[in-house]
Design a protein around this motif. Structure first.
Motif, PDB file in Angstrom:
ATOM      1  N   PHE A  20       0.844  -1.195   0.000  1.00 54.15           N
ATOM      2  CA  PHE A  20       0.000   0.000   0.000  1.00 54.15           C
ATOM      3  C   PHE A  20       0.876   1.239   0.000  1.00 54.15           C
ATOM      4  O   PHE A  20       2.046   1.192   0.372  1.00 54.15           O
ATOM      5  CB  PHE A  20      -0.944   0.016   1.205  1.00 54.15           C
ATOM      6  CG  PHE A  20      -0.295  -0.286   2.521  1.00 54.15           C
ATOM      7  CD1 PHE A  20       0.392   0.692   3.216  1.00 54.15           C
ATOM      8  CD2 PHE A  20      -0.378  -1.557   3.052  1.00 54.15           C
ATOM      9  CE1 PHE A  20       0.987   0.410   4.435  1.00 54.15           C
ATOM     10  CE2 PHE A  20       0.220  -1.850   4.276  1.00 54.15           C
ATOM     11  CZ  PHE A  20       0.897  -0.863   4.962  1.00 54.15           C
ATOM     12  N   LEU A  21       0.295   2.334  -0.452  1.00 55.78           N
ATOM     13  CA  LEU A  21       0.961   3.637  -0.426  1.00 55.78           C
ATOM     14  C   LEU A  21       0.202   4.519   0.547  1.00 55.78           C
ATOM     15  O   LEU A  21      -1.033   4.572   0.511  1.00 55.78           O
ATOM     16  CB  LEU A  21       0.950   4.280  -1.809  1.00 55.78           C
ATOM     17  CG  LEU A  21       1.689   3.524  -2.909  1.00 55.78           C
ATOM     18  CD1 LEU A  21       1.494   4.228  -4.247  1.00 55.78           C
ATOM     19  CD2 LEU A  21       3.156   3.404  -2.580  1.00 55.78           C
ATOM     20  N   VAL A  22       0.940   5.201   1.415  1.00 58.30           N
ATOM     21  CA  VAL A  22       0.341   6.033   2.451  1.00 58.30           C
ATOM     22  C   VAL A  22       0.901   7.452   2.342  1.00 58.30           C
ATOM     23  O   VAL A  22       2.104   7.637   2.177  1.00 58.30           O
ATOM     24  CB  VAL A  22       0.647   5.465   3.855  1.00 58.30           C
ATOM     25  CG1 VAL A  22       0.108   6.363   4.948  1.00 58.30           C
ATOM     26  CG2 VAL A  22       0.089   4.062   3.995  1.00 58.30           C
ATOM     27  N   ARG A  23       0.015   8.430   2.457  1.00 63.15           N
ATOM     28  CA  ARG A  23       0.422   9.843   2.489  1.00 63.15           C
ATOM     29  C   ARG A  23       0.374  10.307   3.941  1.00 63.15           C
ATOM     30  O   ARG A  23      -0.571  10.012   4.665  1.00 63.15           O
ATOM     31  CB  ARG A  23      -0.546  10.662   1.636  1.00 63.15           C
ATOM     32  CG  ARG A  23      -0.228  12.148   1.603  1.00 63.15           C
ATOM     33  CD  ARG A  23      -1.207  12.935   0.732  1.00 63.15           C
ATOM     34  NE  ARG A  23      -2.536  12.987   1.335  1.00 63.15           N
ATOM     35  CZ  ARG A  23      -3.627  12.423   0.821  1.00 63.15           C
ATOM     36  NH1 ARG A  23      -3.575  11.747  -0.311  1.00 63.15           N
ATOM     37  NH2 ARG A  23      -4.793  12.524   1.425  1.00 63.15           N
ATOM     38  N   VAL A  24       1.405  11.029   4.361  1.00 61.59           N
ATOM     39  CA  VAL A  24       1.448  11.562   5.721  1.00 61.59           C
ATOM     40  C   VAL A  24       0.931  12.996   5.685  1.00 61.59           C
ATOM     41  O   VAL A  24       1.452  13.839   4.963  1.00 61.59           O
ATOM     42  CB  VAL A  24       2.875  11.531   6.299  1.00 61.59           C
ATOM     43  CG1 VAL A  24       2.886  12.096   7.708  1.00 61.59           C
ATOM     44  CG2 VAL A  24       3.435  10.117   6.265  1.00 61.59           C
ATOM     45  N   GLU A  25      -0.111  13.248   6.463  1.00 57.12           N
ATOM     46  CA  GLU A  25      -0.688  14.587   6.579  1.00 57.12           C
ATOM     47  C   GLU A  25      -0.373  15.148   7.963  1.00 57.12           C
ATOM     48  O   GLU A  25       0.021  14.391   8.861  1.00 57.12           O
ATOM     49  CB  GLU A  25      -2.202  14.521   6.367  1.00 57.12           C
ATOM     50  CG  GLU A  25      -2.586  14.122   4.962  1.00 57.12           C
ATOM     51  CD  GLU A  25      -4.083  14.163   4.738  1.00 57.12           C
ATOM     52  OE1 GLU A  25      -4.861  14.197   5.715  1.00 57.12           O
ATOM     53  OE2 GLU A  25      -4.480  14.151   3.555  1.00 57.12           O
ATOM     54  N   PRO A  26      -0.542  16.450   8.152  1.00 59.78           N
ATOM     55  CA  PRO A  26      -0.290  17.043   9.474  1.00 59.78           C
ATOM     56  C   PRO A  26      -1.074  16.316  10.565  1.00 59.78           C
ATOM     57  O   PRO A  26      -2.189  15.873  10.359  1.00 59.78           O
ATOM     58  CB  PRO A  26      -0.764  18.483   9.310  1.00 59.78           C
ATOM     59  CG  PRO A  26      -0.637  18.761   7.858  1.00 59.78           C
ATOM     60  CD  PRO A  26      -0.971  17.448   7.179  1.00 59.78           C
ATOM     61  N   GLY A  27      -0.464  16.223  11.685  1.00 61.87           N
ATOM     62  CA  GLY A  27      -1.106  15.593  12.847  1.00 61.87           C
ATOM     63  C   GLY A  27      -0.193  14.639  13.598  1.00 61.87           C
ATOM     64  O   GLY A  27      -0.105  14.737  14.796  1.00 61.87           O
ATOM     65  N   PRO A  28       0.489  13.684  13.053  1.00 63.13           N
ATOM     66  CA  PRO A  28       0.345  13.201  11.688  1.00 63.13           C
ATOM     67  C   PRO A  28      -0.871  12.301  11.536  1.00 63.13           C
ATOM     68  O   PRO A  28      -1.309  11.643  12.469  1.00 63.13           O
ATOM     69  CB  PRO A  28       1.623  12.415  11.436  1.00 63.13           C
ATOM     70  CG  PRO A  28       2.047  11.936  12.788  1.00 63.13           C
ATOM     71  CD  PRO A  28       1.570  12.978  13.761  1.00 63.13           C
TER      72      PRO A  28
END
Length: 85
Positions: A20-28
């Protein structure tokens, strides 16, 4: 270039290992962008339904909680994550 990108997508989708591909967003916050087809054998959501969903939205709690912890640890260490389901 487009042909090369399509070839990479095809290779990802047809890998025998679940990926899988995961994007890291703020928070994270870890948002799944793509699941390959091999995850279907685990009864998980198909690739088309993975976009913009978190582990808690995709997986049962007994998988999601340790997976999220593993993603946090890998992110903090600045390394790719590998996780056994």
């Amino acid at each position: 270039r487009l042909a090369a990108e399509q070839q990479l997508r095809d290779m990802f989708d047809h890998m025998t290992e679940a990926a899988f591909l995961v994007r890291v967003e703020p928070g994270p916050r870890y948002v799944f962008e793509r699941l390959n087809r091999s995850l279907a054998r685990y009864g998980l959501h198909p690739a088309e339904s993975a976009a913009e969903r978190t582990a808690a939205e995709l997986f049962p709690a007994e998988i999601a909680a340790p997976l999220e912890a593993h993603l946090r640890a890998a992110h903090a260490a600045g390394r790719p994550a590998r996780h056994e389901l």
